[in-house]
Design a protein around this motif. Structure first.
Motif, short mmCIF file in Angstrom:
data_model
loop_
_atom_site.label_atom_id
_atom_site.label_comp_id
_atom_site.label_asym_id
_atom_site.label_seq_id
_atom_site.Cartn_x
_atom_site.Cartn_y
_atom_site.Cartn_z
N TYR A 190 -3.46 28.05 17.66
CA TYR A 190 -2.75 29.09 18.43
C TYR A 190 -3.59 29.66 19.57
N SER A 191 -4.72 29.04 19.83
CA SER A 191 -5.66 29.58 20.83
C SER A 191 -5.03 29.73 22.22
N THR A 192 -4.24 28.75 22.65
CA THR A 192 -3.66 28.80 23.99
C THR A 192 -2.28 29.45 24.00
N LYS A 193 -1.77 29.83 22.84
CA LYS A 193 -0.41 30.36 22.74
C LYS A 193 -0.36 31.88 22.63
N LEU A 194 -1.43 32.49 22.13
CA LEU A 194 -1.42 33.93 21.89
C LEU A 194 -2.49 34.63 22.71
N GLN A 195 -2.22 35.88 23.04
CA GLN A 195 -3.25 36.68 23.71
C GLN A 195 -4.34 37.06 22.71
N ALA A 196 -5.52 37.36 23.25
CA ALA A 196 -6.68 37.60 22.39
C ALA A 196 -6.48 38.77 21.44
N TYR A 197 -5.78 39.81 21.88
CA TYR A 197 -5.62 40.98 21.01
C TYR A 197 -4.82 40.64 19.75
N ILE A 198 -3.85 39.73 19.87
CA ILE A 198 -3.08 39.31 18.69
C ILE A 198 -3.98 38.54 17.72
N LYS A 199 -4.84 37.70 18.28
CA LYS A 199 -5.78 36.94 17.44
C LYS A 199 -6.74 37.87 16.71
N LEU A 200 -7.15 38.93 17.39
CA LEU A 200 -8.06 39.90 16.76
C LEU A 200 -7.38 40.64 15.61
N TYR A 201 -6.10 40.98 15.79
CA TYR A 201 -5.36 41.62 14.70
C TYR A 201 -5.19 40.66 13.52
N ILE A 202 -4.94 39.39 13.82
CA ILE A 202 -4.84 38.38 12.75
C ILE A 202 -6.17 38.28 12.01
N LEU A 203 -7.26 38.24 12.78
CA LEU A 203 -8.60 38.15 12.20
C LEU A 203 -8.88 39.33 11.28
N LEU A 204 -8.53 40.52 11.72
CA LEU A 204 -8.75 41.72 10.91
C LEU A 204 -7.91 41.69 9.63
N SER A 205 -6.68 41.23 9.73
CA SER A 205 -5.80 41.16 8.55
C SER A 205 -6.34 40.18 7.52
N VAL A 206 -6.78 39.02 7.99
CA VAL A 206 -7.34 38.02 7.06
C VAL A 206 -8.61 38.54 6.41
N LEU A 207 -9.43 39.27 7.17
CA LEU A 207 -10.66 39.84 6.62
C LEU A 207 -10.36 40.83 5.50
N VAL A 208 -9.40 41.71 5.72
CA VAL A 208 -9.03 42.69 4.69
C VAL A 208 -8.52 41.97 3.43
N LEU A 209 -7.63 40.99 3.63
CA LEU A 209 -7.12 40.22 2.49
C LEU A 209 -8.25 39.50 1.75
N SER A 210 -9.21 38.95 2.51
CA SER A 210 -10.35 38.24 1.91
C SER A 210 -11.16 39.13 0.99
N MET A 211 -11.40 40.37 1.43
CA MET A 211 -12.21 41.27 0.63
C MET A 211 -11.46 41.74 -0.62
N VAL A 212 -10.15 41.86 -0.52
CA VAL A 212 -9.36 42.23 -1.70
C VAL A 212 -9.42 41.12 -2.75
N THR A 213 -9.21 39.88 -2.32
CA THR A 213 -9.23 38.76 -3.28
C THR A 213 -10.63 38.47 -3.78
N TYR A 214 -11.65 38.65 -2.90
CA TYR A 214 -13.04 38.48 -3.36
C TYR A 214 -13.38 39.53 -4.42
N GLY A 215 -12.92 40.76 -4.20
CA GLY A 215 -13.13 41.82 -5.19
C GLY A 215 -12.50 41.46 -6.53
N ALA A 216 -11.35 40.80 -6.48
CA ALA A 216 -10.68 40.37 -7.72
C ALA A 216 -11.52 39.33 -8.46
#
Length: 458
Positions: free
Chosen positions: A402-428
Motif C-alpha cells: 500500500y506504499s504508493t496508494k496511501l498517504q503517509a499519515y494513514i500508514k502511521l495510524y496503521i502502524l500505531l494500531s498494529v503496535l498497540v495490538l502487538s503489545m496486547v497479544t504479547y502481554g497475553a
C-alpha cells in the motif's frame, strides 16, 4: 580462537557483506525506481516470495545441503537482485525479486540453525546455560550484521553525492513532504531527481562485488557443523514428505502462544517497511534529496547495531518485558511526532533523530523477538522460526503493497494500531507463561528435552 566463535564471526561478516549491498538497495528502491511504483512493487513481490519460501524450502534445503551450503546458495539469490537493478524494469526487477525472496527464508533459517547449534555445543562443553550462550551469539551476530546498514548506506551516499544536479528545493515542493504527502510522482522532481546512469552503475558494481565476497567467505572459511552433518545423514533415511514439511508451519499455529505472537511478528515487518519505503521517500528524499537517504539510514543502522549488542547482554538482567516496554514507548513517540512534524531542510538534525530512535526500537524487536521464539518453542524451532519469517514477511508485503496508494499519515495510524495490538497479544503470551509456570519459563519446564538438535534449526 574458539572454533564456534570463529564460525559465528564468519557468518556474521558474510551477512555484513551481503546486506551491505541489499540493505543499501532496499533503502533506495522507493526513490531510485519510483516510476509507476516499480521499486516498492519489487519489494512487495520479494517479501511475497519470501512467504512462499518460508512455508517449505528451509527444512528441505537444510536437511539436503546442510547449513553451510544452504547459506552459500541462498546468498547467490541476493546477488541476482543486485544484477537485476542494473537495468531496472518490470521484466528484470520483478523476476530477480522473486529469486531473492525464495532464497531469503533458507538463508535466515540456516543462520538461526547454525547459531543455535553452535551455542548449545559450546555451552555443553563449557558447562554453561545454553540459552545465555545462544543469546550472546545472536547478540554478536546482530552487532556485526546491523552495521551493514552503515556501510551500505555510506557507499550509496558517497557515490550519489557526486551527482552534479543539485538544486534547491522550493517551498512549494516542500508542502508535499511529510505525513500529508502528495500522492504523485511528479511533485518535487527536484528533490527526487534520479542520479546519472554512470553513478548508478558504479554503485551497483560495488554492491554486486560485496555480495560475491560474502559467498566466497562462507565457502572458504565456514565449517560444516557436526550436528548438522549428522542430522543431514539421518534426514536421508527419515525425510519427511513434501506436504508434511509444507504443512509443518501451519500445524504450529495450533500453539496458542504462536497465534498470539503473530501481530508482534507482523509489526516487525510493518515498522521496517515504513522506515525504508516511506520515511526515506516522503521525508528525506522529498525534503533533502536522494543523496541524503544513505546518511540518514546510517544513523538508524549505527544505533540499531550498538543497541542489538547491548540488549543481548542486558536482557538476562532486565528481562524482556522491560525492553519491549522501552521499544513500545519509543516507537509510539516517533509515530506521533512524525504525524505532527513538517520536514524542512533547515531542520537537518531532526531527520537523523527519528531513525536513531527507530533503530533503538528495532534492536529490541529483532533481538528479543528472535530470542522469545527460541525460548518458547525450544523443541519446535524449525516450525516456529518458519512462522516468524512468514508473518514478518507478510508485514513487509502489506507495508510495501500500500506504499504508493496511501498517504503517509494513514500508514502511521496503521502502524500505531498494529503496535498497540502487538503489545496486547504479547502481554497475553507473558500472562500464559507466568500462569503455567510461576517463576520459571514455561518453555523450560515443558520442553526441556536435552541438547539442541537439527529440529531446533529455524
Amino acid at each position: 580462537m574458539e572454533r564456534n566463535l570463529k564460525n559465528v564471526l564468519v557468518i556474521s561478516f558474510g551477512f555484513l557483506l551481503l546486506f551491505t549491498a541489499y540493505g543499501g538497495l532496499q533503502s533506495l528502491q522507493s526513490s531510485l525506481n519510483s516510476e509507476e511504483g516499480l521499486g516498492v512493487a519489487s519489494l512487495s513481490v520479494l517479501y511475497a516470495a519470501l512467504i512462499l519460501s518460508s512455508m517449505f524450502l528451509p527444512p528441505i534445503l537444510i536437511k539436503k545441503l546442510g547449513c553451510k551450503w544452504t547459506i552459500a546458495i541462498s546468498m547467490c539469490c541476493y546477488i541476482a537482485f543486485s544484477l537485476g537493478n542494473f537495468y531496472a524494469s518490470w521484466y528484470t526487477l520483478i523476476p530477480t525479486s522473486v529469486i531473492l525472496g525464495l532464497g531469503g527464508a533458507p538463508l535466515w533459517s540456516a543462520k538461526c540453525t547454525y547459531l543455535t547449534i553452535a551455542g548449545a555445543s559450546y555451552a555443553e562443553k563449557a558447562g554453561k546455560n545454553a540459552k545465555d550462550i545462544i543469546n550472546q551469539y545472536f547478540g554478536v551476530f546482530f552487532l556485526v550484521f546491523q552495521s551493514s546498514g552503515i556501510w551500505g548506506n555510506l557507499i550509496s551516499s558517497l557515490i550519489l553525492s557526486q551527482s552534479s544536479t543539485k538544486e534547491e528545493i522550493s517551498e512549494e515542493d516542500l508542502k508535499c513532504c511529510g505525513a500529508y504527502n502528495c500522492l504523485t510522482d511528479t511533485t518535487n522532481t527536484t528533490g527526487s531527481a534520479k542520479p546519472s546512469n554512470s553513478l548508478i552503475y558504479t554503485l551497483l558494481g560495488v554492491y554486486t562485488a560485496s555480495g560475491v565476497l560474502a559467498v566466497l567467505l562462507v565457502i572458504m572459511f565456514l565449517d560444516q557443523i557436526k550436528s548438522d552433518q549428522a542430522e543431514t545423514e539421518k534426514g536421508k533415511q527419515e525425510a519427511p514428505s513434501f506436504w508434511s514439511t509444507f504443512l509443518a508451519t501451519f500445524r504450529h499455529l495450533k500453539d496458542k502462544r504462536q497465534c498470539l505472537l503473530i501481530p508482534l511478528t507482523m509489526y516487525s515487518g510493518f515498522e521496517q517497511g515504513f522506515l525504508s519505503g516511506d520515511y526515506t521517500k516522503v521525508y528525506v528524499t522529498c525534503a533533502l534529496g536522494i543523496q541524503y537517504v544513505g546518511y540518514v539510514m546510517i544513523c538508524f543502522a549505527a544505533v540499531n547495531s550498538l543497541c542489538s549488542l547491548l540488549f543481548g547482554k542486558i536482557s538476562q538482567f532486565t528481562g524482556r518485558k522491560l525492553l519491549f516496554a522501552l521499544a513500545t514507548v519509543t516507537n509510539t513517540a516517533c509515530i506521533i511526532a512524525l504525524l505532527l512534524w513538517k520536514p524542512h531542510p533547515k531542520q537537518l538534525a531532526v531527520f537523523f533523530v527519528f531513525p536513531a530512535l527507530w533503530g533503538l526500537s528495532d534492536a529490541v524487536w529483532q533481538t528479543q523477538t528472535n530470542g522469545l521464539y527460541g525460548i518458547l518453542f525450544e523443541k519446535h524451532k524449525e516450525a516456529a522460526f518458519a512462522n516468524y519469517r512468514l508473518w514478518e514477511s507478510l508485514g513487509f508485503v502489506i507495508a510495501f503493497g500500500y506504499s504508493t496508494k496511501l498517504q503517509a499519515y494513514i500508514k502511521l495510524y496503521i502502524l500505531l494500531s498494529v503496535l498497540v495490538l502487538s503489545m496486547v497479544t504479547y502481554g497475553a503470551v507473558e500472562y500464559l507463561e507466568a500462569k503455567s509456570s510461576p517463576g520459571t519459563p514455561a518453555a523450560t519446564k515443558k520442553e526441556n528435552g536435552g541438547p539442541v538438535s537439527q529440529e531446533t534449526c529455524m
